[in-house]
Design a protein around this motif. Structure first.
Motif, PDB file in Angstrom:
ATOM      1  N   GLY A  63      12.699  13.372   5.114  1.00 36.25           N
ATOM      2  CA  GLY A  63      12.850  12.473   6.430  1.00 36.25           C
ATOM      3  C   GLY A  63      14.586  11.923   6.384  1.00 36.25           C
ATOM      4  O   GLY A  63      15.183  11.465   5.426  1.00 36.25           O
ATOM      5  N   ALA A  64      15.590  12.106   7.056  1.00 39.87           N
ATOM      6  CA  ALA A  64      17.069  12.023   7.393  1.00 39.87           C
ATOM      7  C   ALA A  64      17.345  11.196   8.897  1.00 39.87           C
ATOM      8  O   ALA A  64      17.172  12.000   9.815  1.00 39.87           O
ATOM      9  CB  ALA A  64      17.882  12.667   6.860  1.00 39.87           C
ATOM     10  N   HIS A 124      17.888  21.264   5.676  1.00 37.25           N
ATOM     11  CA  HIS A 124      16.972  20.970   7.219  1.00 37.25           C
ATOM     12  C   HIS A 124      17.509  19.279   7.217  1.00 37.25           C
ATOM     13  O   HIS A 124      17.775  19.049   8.584  1.00 37.25           O
ATOM     14  CB  HIS A 124      15.384  21.482   6.459  1.00 37.25           C
ATOM     15  CG  HIS A 124      14.279  20.368   8.087  1.00 37.25           C
ATOM     16  ND1 HIS A 124      13.707  21.810   8.993  1.00 37.25           N
ATOM     17  CD2 HIS A 124      14.175  19.220   8.947  1.00 37.25           C
ATOM     18  CE1 HIS A 124      13.611  21.024  10.179  1.00 37.25           C
ATOM     19  NE2 HIS A 124      13.426  19.708   9.677  1.00 37.25           N
ATOM     20  N   GLU A 125      16.789  18.997   6.681  1.00 35.43           N
ATOM     21  CA  GLU A 125      17.425  16.753   6.408  1.00 35.43           C
ATOM     22  C   GLU A 125      18.991  16.504   7.156  1.00 35.43           C
ATOM     23  O   GLU A 125      18.437  15.814   8.272  1.00 35.43           O
ATOM     24  CB  GLU A 125      16.524  16.474   5.633  1.00 35.43           C
ATOM     25  CG  GLU A 125      14.608  16.448   5.181  1.00 35.43           C
ATOM     26  CD  GLU A 125      14.245  16.270   6.262  1.00 35.43           C
ATOM     27  OE1 GLU A 125      14.423  16.026   7.417  1.00 35.43           O
ATOM     28  OE2 GLU A 125      13.500  16.749   6.720  1.00 35.43           O
ATOM     29  N   LEU A 126      19.615  17.049   6.100  1.00 40.54           N
ATOM     30  CA  LEU A 126      21.310  17.035   6.401  1.00 40.54           C
ATOM     31  C   LEU A 126      21.193  17.316   7.412  1.00 40.54           C
ATOM     32  O   LEU A 126      22.239  16.307   8.052  1.00 40.54           O
ATOM     33  CB  LEU A 126      21.651  17.538   5.571  1.00 40.54           C
ATOM     34  CG  LEU A 126      21.318  16.557   3.736  1.00 40.54           C
ATOM     35  CD1 LEU A 126      22.141  18.035   2.402  1.00 40.54           C
ATOM     36  CD2 LEU A 126      21.974  15.502   3.581  1.00 40.54           C
ATOM     37  N   THR A 127      20.651  18.499   8.267  1.00 39.66           N
ATOM     38  CA  THR A 127      21.054  19.013   9.574  1.00 39.66           C
ATOM     39  C   THR A 127      20.669  17.386  10.632  1.00 39.66           C
ATOM     40  O   THR A 127      21.678  17.631  11.652  1.00 39.66           O
ATOM     41  CB  THR A 127      20.663  20.447   9.552  1.00 39.66           C
ATOM     42  OG1 THR A 127      21.210  20.961   8.529  1.00 39.66           O
ATOM     43  CG2 THR A 127      21.022  20.740  10.986  1.00 39.66           C
ATOM     44  N   MET A 175      15.443  25.169  10.704  1.00 36.21           N
ATOM     45  CA  MET A 175      15.008  23.689  11.571  1.00 36.21           C
ATOM     46  C   MET A 175      14.221  23.479  12.573  1.00 36.21           C
ATOM     47  O   MET A 175      13.937  22.979  13.394  1.00 36.21           O
ATOM     48  CB  MET A 175      16.354  23.840  12.498  1.00 36.21           C
ATOM     49  CG  MET A 175      17.509  23.314  12.109  1.00 36.21           C
ATOM     50  SD  MET A 175      17.548  22.661  10.415  1.00 36.21           S
ATOM     51  CE  MET A 175      17.273  20.524  11.486  1.00 36.21           C
ATOM     52  N   GLU A 176      12.851  24.703  12.356  1.00 32.61           N
ATOM     53  CA  GLU A 176      11.690  24.176  12.705  1.00 32.61           C
ATOM     54  C   GLU A 176      10.734  22.633  12.691  1.00 32.61           C
ATOM     55  O   GLU A 176      10.877  22.971  10.872  1.00 32.61           O
ATOM     56  CB  GLU A 176      10.806  25.361  12.821  1.00 32.61           C
ATOM     57  CG  GLU A 176      10.836  26.285  13.745  1.00 32.61           C
ATOM     58  CD  GLU A 176      10.092  28.101  12.879  1.00 32.61           C
ATOM     59  OE1 GLU A 176       8.960  27.537  13.205  1.00 32.61           O
ATOM     60  OE2 GLU A 176      10.858  29.200  13.144  1.00 32.61           O
ATOM     61  N   PRO A 177       9.811  22.423  12.874  1.00 30.00           N
ATOM     62  CA  PRO A 177       9.530  20.945  12.934  1.00 30.00           C
ATOM     63  C   PRO A 177       8.556  21.142  11.388  1.00 30.00           C
ATOM     64  O   PRO A 177       7.690  20.287  10.716  1.00 30.00           O
ATOM     65  CB  PRO A 177       8.128  21.356  13.744  1.00 30.00           C
ATOM     66  CG  PRO A 177       7.805  21.785  14.567  1.00 30.00           C
ATOM     67  CD  PRO A 177       9.134  22.967  14.738  1.00 30.00           C
ATOM     68  N   ILE A 178       7.946  22.423  11.265  1.00 29.30           N
ATOM     69  CA  ILE A 178       7.296  22.378   9.991  1.00 29.30           C
ATOM     70  C   ILE A 178       7.988  23.383   8.737  1.00 29.30           C
ATOM     71  O   ILE A 178       8.458  24.222   9.332  1.00 29.30           O
ATOM     72  CB  ILE A 178       5.702  23.137  10.787  1.00 29.30           C
ATOM     73  CG1 ILE A 178       4.569  22.620  11.667  1.00 29.30           C
ATOM     74  CG2 ILE A 178       4.777  23.734   9.118  1.00 29.30           C
ATOM     75  CD1 ILE A 178       4.653  21.225   9.974  1.00 29.30           C
TER      76      ILE A 178
END
Length: 660
Positions: free
Chosen positions: A103-104, A190-193, A305-308
């Motif tokens: 998470g970020a 993904h999280e840093l984006t 950047m998809e949720p899964i």
């Protein structure tokens, strides 16, 4: 079992107003590890080097993988103010059926600072600082600022600690995890984006069976300003009330991105798009931390950047396009390639290298820079460029090349002399003040093969040209050696299938996405010497006209047509509306995206045609029908119960009469 990204968002209501000049360069991160000794990034558990990661402890491998991800981001975006990042490992409460990988999010949100798009829009601090040209959080009071960082990130340590679940983190840098491993670099990207601004502050809730999506602190965030509902009325979430926004956030397949960079990128996907617009993740049941903060999970091919989690991906993908749209810079793809136009290279005497730099995107690339690392025993006689200037420094020559226009190619010529009879490697790096769609083609190398042969060979790849998407193109190459063998390779642009690549004449069908397709033709003689030439095909996608949804309206009503959902991979330069059916009305601002008119005083079916033109002069049309009609007649009564009593009374009378 699902493997999901979490989305931590820590919000703070802050008002700022400062000013400073902006200077762009590669973004930099200042990282603080919050883990204690022997925990998380400081874990001393022994580990075996894997996939290019040389770390010998679990914590060291985690740090190396994180730095690798940060380097990818630093090459993708630009910025003059260091980004303050805190990271740690922790327990993210994963379950037997669902893993939260990480998470970020931004630590605060800022508004009302110079160079912001609008004074009433929230920005994440990492982006706000770049736009303002200084660290704005230094201006905050202790009450306003609860942390010294711009963004926080946390990753699940349980994935490594609980190996009985059959999964673990993969800390390699090669993007090749096993089937039961999660690629840490991918998850970090993904999280840093998210922390850089790929995040919405809209607050969804349901009270008394009524769903609403309220603005945070009465202001919208920059990311959410790019939300719109497919064929919606209103179209943009900016113009909706809270219940309309809630409906849009749960309209599967219809919540979409309206940013220009996102439109350009959307043409590279087969599914998960609506006629030039990327779909956002909007399940019918709202999911905290996932809905509206990710790209649709129906995309083909998959995206970072998809949720899964869908597998390893070592670039920002559509995240780069979204970051560009919210303000991180122009979005494009700069490519460098180098060739030997004449072979072989003489063991004494001068020889040439041609350096091609391509702007494969649809936005200009400002402050283009080239660094050329020369091999030893080599003298750079000259480095000539049609624009900008170059130095002849050794061992690294550099060029400041100004702005490279969209869909353009720049060719430089290096004249060299090498005191060597062995093969030498030349290395070229290119960069610009842009958001890079693909950082993996910003560097190339070329090996110069030396020979005392007096026979030389040249290659001719043909004439540069242009084409539309989906069009068949033929390339015709030749050489000064009739016995030469040929080979075609593609250097830039969306990948195409080259037919007869080992023939002088080849063909292909242009892709659905625009760009500069740069091809290299290698011609090889019987002595084994190869000379090369390049040819470019500039591909343009025809625009998509969208005149809006058909409507029924009342007589004598003011109405505005909306062509804002029209799309192009570059830009729409003009709109033109024309009425084609129905009682004639006066169409105001017919050359804008949103003309208006007053409906007639009598019933009429009005049809309007929209024509859009893109920056390459291509056009497209669409029509919308507006049915102007009087409202239905409304009858007054004393109520349903009275009507039923009257009806029953009538029936009773009829029954009595029938018995007589």
């Amino acid at each position: 079992m699902k493997f999901s990204y979490g989305l931590a968002c820590l919000l703070c209501n802050v008002f700022l107003a400062f000013s400073s000049d902006v200077i762009y360069a590669s973004a930099t991160f200042e990282v603080t590890l919050l883990d204690e000794n022997n925990v998380g990034f400081n874990d001393s558990t022994p580990a075996t080097p894997v996939g290019g990661n040389s770390g010998t402890t679990r914590g060291e491998q985690r740090q190396i993988a994180l730095n690798y991800a940060l380097n990818i981001i630093s090459q993708t975006i630009t910025g003059s103010v260091p980004i303050q990042l805190s990271v740690q490992f922790g327990d993210l409460d994963s379950t037997a059926d669902f893993f939260f990988l990480g998470g970020a999010g931004p630590t605060v949100f800022l508004r009302d600072f110079p160079n912001a798009k609008d004074p009433n829009i929230w920005y994440p601090p990492a982006l706000a600082n770049q736009l303002a040209g200084e660290d704005l959080t230094n201006k905050l009071t202790e009450e306003e600022l609860t942390t010294d960082f711009d963004l926080d990130a946390e990753f699940d340590t349980g994935i490594d600690d609980n190996l009985n679940d059959g999964v673990s983190w993969y800390y390699g840098l090669d993007g090749l995890p096993a089937d039961d491993q999660f690629d840490f670099v991918t998850v970090a990207l993904h999280e840093l984006t998210h922390g850089l601004g790929f995040i919405s502050t809209l607050q969804y809730s349901i009270t008394n069976n009524v769903a609403t999506a309220n603005l945070y602190g009465d202001y919208i965030d920059i990311f959410s300003t790019f939300f719109q509902r497919h064929l919606g009325n209103p179209l943009a979430l900016l113009d909706m009330n809270s219940t309309q926004r809630a409906s849009a956030l749960t309209s599967t397949g219809n919540l979409q991105w309206r940013g220009g960079a996102g439109k350009f990128a959307s043409f590279g996907f087969e599914t998960g798009v609506n006629a030039g617009h990327l779909q956002l993740y909007a399940p019918a049941v709202y999911e905290d931390g996932s809905s509206a903060g990710h790209i649709s999970d129906t995309l083909t091919p998959n995206d970072l950047m998809e949720p899964i989690y869908t597998g390893a991906q070592h670039d920002l993908g559509l995240g780069a396009a979204a970051l560009a749209d919210i303000g991180w810079g122009n979005y494009t793809d700069v490519v460098v390639a180098a060739i030997l136009p004449i072979a072989p290279v003489p063991s004494n005497g001068d020889y040439l290298i041609q350096i091609n730099i391509v702007n494969n995107g649809v936005q200009d690339a400002p402050n283009l820079r080239l660094n050329y690392t020369l091999p030893s025993n080599t003298t750079l006689v000259s480095l000539d460029t049609p624009q900008g200037s170059c130095d002849n420094n050794m061992p690294i020559a550099s060029c400041d090349l100004g702005t490279l226009a969209k869909r353009a190619t720049l060719s430089l010529t290096a004249t060299l002399n090498s005191n060597s009879i062995t093969d030498l490697t030349h290395t070229f790096d290119v960069s610009s003040d842009i958001v890079e769609a693909n950082i993996h083609n910003n560097q190339t190398s070329l090996i110069s093969n030396f020979s005392t042969d007096s026979v030389s060979i040249t290659s001719n790849a043909g004439v540069d040209s242009s084409a539309l998407t989906g069009q068949s193109v033929t390339l015709s190459g030749s050489s000064n050696d009739d016995a030469a063998t040929f080979n075609w390779t593609q250097l830039s642009g969306p990948i195409v299938n080259i037919n007869n690549a080992e023939s002088g004449i080849t063909s292909f069908v242009t892709p659905n996405q625009s760009g500069v397709l740069l091809f290299q033709l290698d011609a090889t003689n019987v002595q084994g010497h190869t000379a090369s030439d390049t040819v470019s095909i500039v591909v343009n996608h025809v625009p998509i006209a969208q005149a809006g949804a058909d409507q029924n309206i009342d007589l004598n009503t003011d109405i505005t047509l909306d062509g804002n959902e029209s799309a192009d991979d570059a830009s729409i330069t003009s709109y033109s509306w024309q009425q084609t059916a129905g009682e004639t009305v006066t169409l105001n601002n017919s050359n804008s995206a949103t003309p208006s008119f007053t409906s007639p005083s009598s019933n009429s079916n009005l049809i309007f045609q929209l024509t859009v033109t893109d920056d390459q002069g291509q056009t497209a049309t669409d029509s919308v029908q507006i049915n102007s009609m009087a409202p239905p007649l409304k009858l007054k009564s004393s109520g349903a119960i009275d009507i039923w009593l009257i009806l029953l009374s009538v029936i009773s009378i009829q029954l009595r009469r029938s018995k007589k």
